[in-house]
Structure formats: C-alpha cells, structure tokens
Design a protein around this motif. Structure first.
Motif, PDB file in Angstrom:
ATOM      1  N   TRP A 287     -16.655  15.473   8.873  1.00 12.10           N
ATOM      2  CA  TRP A 287     -16.599  14.286   8.008  1.00 12.10           C
ATOM      3  C   TRP A 287     -17.166  13.049   8.720  1.00 12.10           C
ATOM      4  O   TRP A 287     -17.624  12.125   8.066  1.00 12.10           O
ATOM      5  CB  TRP A 287     -15.155  14.027   7.554  1.00 12.10           C
ATOM      6  N   GLU A 288     -17.147  13.073  10.052  1.00 15.84           N
ATOM      7  CA  GLU A 288     -17.654  11.902  10.770  1.00 15.84           C
ATOM      8  C   GLU A 288     -19.167  11.755  10.615  1.00 15.84           C
ATOM      9  O   GLU A 288     -19.708  10.662  10.751  1.00 15.84           O
ATOM     10  CB  GLU A 288     -17.287  12.009  12.260  1.00 15.84           C
TER      11      GLU A 288
ATOM     12  N   GLY B   3      -5.718   6.863   7.476  1.00 15.11           N
ATOM     13  CA  GLY B   3      -6.225   8.152   7.972  1.00 15.11           C
ATOM     14  C   GLY B   3      -7.541   7.876   8.677  1.00 15.11           C
ATOM     15  O   GLY B   3      -8.572   8.452   8.359  1.00 15.11           O
ATOM     16  N   THR B   4      -7.461   6.996   9.656  1.00 13.60           N
ATOM     17  CA  THR B   4      -8.683   6.458  10.284  1.00 13.60           C
ATOM     18  C   THR B   4      -9.447   7.481  11.101  1.00 13.60           C
ATOM     19  O   THR B   4     -10.640   7.333  11.345  1.00 13.60           O
ATOM     20  CB  THR B   4      -8.331   5.231  11.159  1.00 13.60           C
ATOM     21  N   GLY B   5      -8.759   8.566  11.524  1.00 14.99           N
ATOM     22  CA  GLY B   5      -9.428   9.569  12.349  1.00 14.99           C
ATOM     23  C   GLY B   5      -9.905   8.927  13.644  1.00 14.99           C
ATOM     24  O   GLY B   5      -9.157   8.211  14.319  1.00 14.99           O
TER      25      GLY B   5
ATOM     26  N   TRP C  46     -15.276   4.536  10.413  1.00 13.11           N
ATOM     27  CA  TRP C  46     -15.427   3.457   9.429  1.00 13.11           C
ATOM     28  C   TRP C  46     -14.668   2.215   9.865  1.00 13.11           C
ATOM     29  O   TRP C  46     -15.130   1.089   9.639  1.00 13.11           O
ATOM     30  CB  TRP C  46     -14.960   3.929   8.037  1.00 13.11           C
TER      31      TRP C  46
ATOM     32  N   ASP D  58      -3.265   6.829  11.720  1.00  9.61           N
ATOM     33  CA  ASP D  58      -3.503   8.267  11.637  1.00  9.61           C
ATOM     34  C   ASP D  58      -2.359   8.984  12.352  1.00  9.61           C
ATOM     35  O   ASP D  58      -1.685   8.399  13.203  1.00  9.61           O
ATOM     36  CB  ASP D  58      -4.839   8.645  12.303  1.00  9.61           C
ATOM     37  N   LEU D  59      -2.181  10.249  11.948  1.00 12.01           N
ATOM     38  CA  LEU D  59      -1.099  11.062  12.546  1.00 12.01           C
ATOM     39  C   LEU D  59      -1.515  11.711  13.850  1.00 12.01           C
ATOM     40  O   LEU D  59      -0.669  12.046  14.663  1.00 12.01           O
ATOM     41  CB  LEU D  59      -0.748  12.205  11.569  1.00 12.01           C
ATOM     42  N   VAL D  60      -2.813  11.937  14.023  1.00  9.41           N
ATOM     43  CA  VAL D  60      -3.263  12.797  15.121  1.00  9.41           C
ATOM     44  C   VAL D  60      -3.656  11.972  16.344  1.00  9.41           C
ATOM     45  O   VAL D  60      -4.605  11.171  16.307  1.00  9.41           O
ATOM     46  CB  VAL D  60      -4.447  13.690  14.666  1.00  9.41           C
TER      47      VAL D  60
ATOM     48  N   ASP E 138       2.310   7.998   9.649  1.00  2.91           N
ATOM     49  CA  ASP E 138       2.123   8.924   8.530  1.00  2.91           C
ATOM     50  C   ASP E 138       1.784   8.110   7.284  1.00  2.91           C
ATOM     51  O   ASP E 138       2.552   7.218   6.896  1.00  2.91           O
ATOM     52  CB  ASP E 138       3.440   9.698   8.337  1.00  2.91           C
ATOM     53  N   VAL E 139       0.687   8.437   6.649  1.00  2.00           N
ATOM     54  CA  VAL E 139       0.282   7.663   5.472  1.00  2.00           C
ATOM     55  C   VAL E 139       1.237   7.870   4.294  1.00  2.00           C
ATOM     56  O   VAL E 139       1.190   7.122   3.330  1.00  2.00           O
ATOM     57  CB  VAL E 139      -1.168   7.973   5.024  1.00  2.00           C
ATOM     58  N   THR E 140       2.086   8.890   4.384  1.00  2.00           N
ATOM     59  CA  THR E 140       3.068   9.093   3.322  1.00  2.00           C
ATOM     60  C   THR E 140       4.368   8.351   3.629  1.00  2.00           C
ATOM     61  O   THR E 140       5.334   8.448   2.867  1.00  2.00           O
ATOM     62  CB  THR E 140       3.363  10.599   3.105  1.00  2.00           C
TER      63      THR E 140
ATOM     64  N   THR F  56     -11.068   7.308   3.553  1.00  4.53           N
ATOM     65  CA  THR F  56     -12.150   8.279   3.422  1.00  4.53           C
ATOM     66  C   THR F  56     -11.593   9.653   3.791  1.00  4.53           C
ATOM     67  O   THR F  56     -11.641  10.063   4.944  1.00  4.53           O
ATOM     68  CB  THR F  56     -13.348   7.914   4.332  1.00  4.53           C
ATOM     69  N   GLY F  57     -11.004  10.323   2.802  1.00  9.34           N
ATOM     70  CA  GLY F  57     -10.711  11.744   2.983  1.00  9.34           C
ATOM     71  C   GLY F  57      -9.287  12.147   3.302  1.00  9.34           C
ATOM     72  O   GLY F  57      -9.074  13.304   3.680  1.00  9.34           O
ATOM     73  N   THR F  58      -8.321  11.263   3.159  1.00 12.77           N
ATOM     74  CA  THR F  58      -6.938  11.662   3.451  1.00 12.77           C
ATOM     75  C   THR F  58      -6.161  11.954   2.165  1.00 12.77           C
ATOM     76  O   THR F  58      -5.587  13.038   2.001  1.00 12.77           O
ATOM     77  CB  THR F  58      -6.228  10.571   4.277  1.00 12.77           C
TER      78      THR F  58
ATOM     79  N   LEU G 248      -3.563  15.608   0.131  1.00  8.84           N
ATOM     80  CA  LEU G 248      -2.095  15.552   0.119  1.00  8.84           C
ATOM     81  C   LEU G 248      -1.525  16.256  -1.114  1.00  8.84           C
ATOM     82  O   LEU G 248      -2.220  16.424  -2.124  1.00  8.84           O
ATOM     83  CB  LEU G 248      -1.634  14.089   0.118  1.00  8.84           C
TER      84      LEU G 248
END
Ligand SMILES: C[S@@+](CC[C@H](N)C(=O)[O-])C[C@H]1O[C@@H](n2cnc3c(N)ncnc32)[C@H](O)[C@@H]1O
Length: 204
Positions: free
Chosen positions: A14-15, A49-51, A55, A70-72, A96-98, A115-117, A121
């Motif tokens: 995705w990047e 969910g910036t990864g 962006w 982001d979670l990771v 966590d975005v949730t 972008t993509g999270t 879900l």
C-alpha cells in the motif's frame, strides 16, 4: 489482515501508492481543498492507521500539524525514521483506531485521513471508529477515507460500500466519492480493489 505480520515481513505494498500519480494526485487534491488557499499552518490533522507515515509525512510537509496513530510498533518505528529523514515533526502514537478515546490524541482535528484501515474492520469496529473520529474532530472537520469496494478477498480487507461509510459515520455527510486509481498494481487488478476516496464533512 495481519498487519503486524505484514510489517514484520516487510510486506507493505500500500505504501507504493504514494509513488502512483493517479492515486497520489487525487488524494492530495482532496487535501488541498482543505487548505482553502490560505497559507500554512493549516491546523491539526489526524492520520488514522498511519502505518509508516507515507501520507502523514506528506501532510506535515504541506503545513499540517500531524498526529499519526497505528497499532503496529514496527510501522510506527518506520514512520519515525521517515519523518526524521524528511525533517518533519509528527506526533506518532501507538493506539487502536477502534478506541481512539484511549489513545490520548486530544481533539480539534480539522482534517482526518484514513488510507486503508476502516475498510478492513468489522461492522462493530467501524462503528467504534466512527464514534472516536467524531469525538476528536473539529466542528468543521473533513474526513477522507480510502476504501476498496466490498468483495471477498481472502485475508485482504473486505472493503466498504458508501452505505457502510454512512452507517459508521452518522454525524457526517458524504460530499464526494472519487475513483482512487490504484491500477496497474497487479494486486489491485487481481483482487478488483475498485477503490474510492470518500470525502465527508461533519454535519451541522
Ligand atoms: C493498509 S495499511 C495503510 C497504512 C497507511 N495509511 C498507508 O497508506 O501507508 C492499514 C494500517 O492500519 C493499521 N491498523 C489496522 N487496524 C488498526 C487498528 N485497529 N488500530 C490502529 N491501526 C490499525 C495497520 O497497522 C496498518 O498500518
């Protein structure tokens, strides 16, 4: 989709979209609309969910005051390296975005980008994300979501329809739905991503 594993293995296709002009130009065009011809700084922006911050760093370079969540942890480490290399200051938060309310992100974000999270879900998680986004957004905020069209794609995100977006963001109005052109990416073609950018404005 197991993002922790994907980042651990160094798999993050995705990047590459940041280097794909039809996608990148359309997304940045949507961002530019929020800059209203005024000069920077444009205000607080949240990259959901910036990864690794592909962006988020671009928003910061344009003059937004960016927080990425982001979670990771490995993704966030790469985002820190990316922002340092670009000479940009971003606030990068593990969360966590949730459950955005637990992430200590503050509020008043004028621009929120995902972008993509969201599209990966579950329905309950989407609703939780919607509530969290509304709680941290400014009154006049804009939200931009990039979603695959709904379709079964094995472990890949199942996608989200316009109705799915409306359901998760009842306090927002979709103002635009634009093609997010990720072709000729081989995965995009194989799994028929049929991506859309949804632009939403907070309803008054
Ligand atoms: C497809 S990637 C996109 C990353 C980045 N926005 C980009 O365009 O390069 C989705 C991102 O969402 C993150 N993510 C997925 N579920 C999450 C959750 N519940 N809370 C926080 N981040 C999450 C993943 O770790 C991953 O970095």
């Amino acid at each position: 989709m197991n993002y922790r594993l994907a980042y651990a293995l160094g798999i993050h296709p995705w990047e590459d979209l940041a280097e794909h002009p039809p996608f990148a130009e359309k997304l940045l065009e949507l961002v530019e609309r929020e800059e209203n011809g005024s000069g920077p700084p444009y205000g607080p922006a949240l990259d959901i969910g910036t990864g690794s911050g592909v962006w988020g760093v671009q928003l910061a370079a344009r003059g937004w005051q960016v927080t990425g969540v982001d979670l990771v942890e490995k993704a966030l480490r790469r985002a820190r390296e990316r922002s340092r290399a670009a000479g940009m200051e971003l606030s990068l938060v593990r969360g966590d975005v949730t459950a955005l309310g637990d992430a200590g992100l503050g509020s008043g974000y004028r621009l929120l980008l995902d972008t993509g999270t969201f599209h990966g879900l579950s329905d309950e998680q989407r609703e939780a994300m919607g509530r969290g986004v509304t709680a941290v957004a400014a009154e006049d905020a804009t939200l931009v979501l990039d979603c695959f069209a709904p379709r079964r794609r094995g472990p890949l995100p199942r996608g989200a329809s316009r109705a799915d977006v409306e359901r998760a963001f009842p306090d927002w109005e979709i103002t635009d739905a634009e093609v997010a052109d990720s072709e000729p990416d081989a995965l995009a073609r194989l799994f028929r991503f049929d991506e859309r950018f949804y632009r939403l404005r907070r309803a008054t």
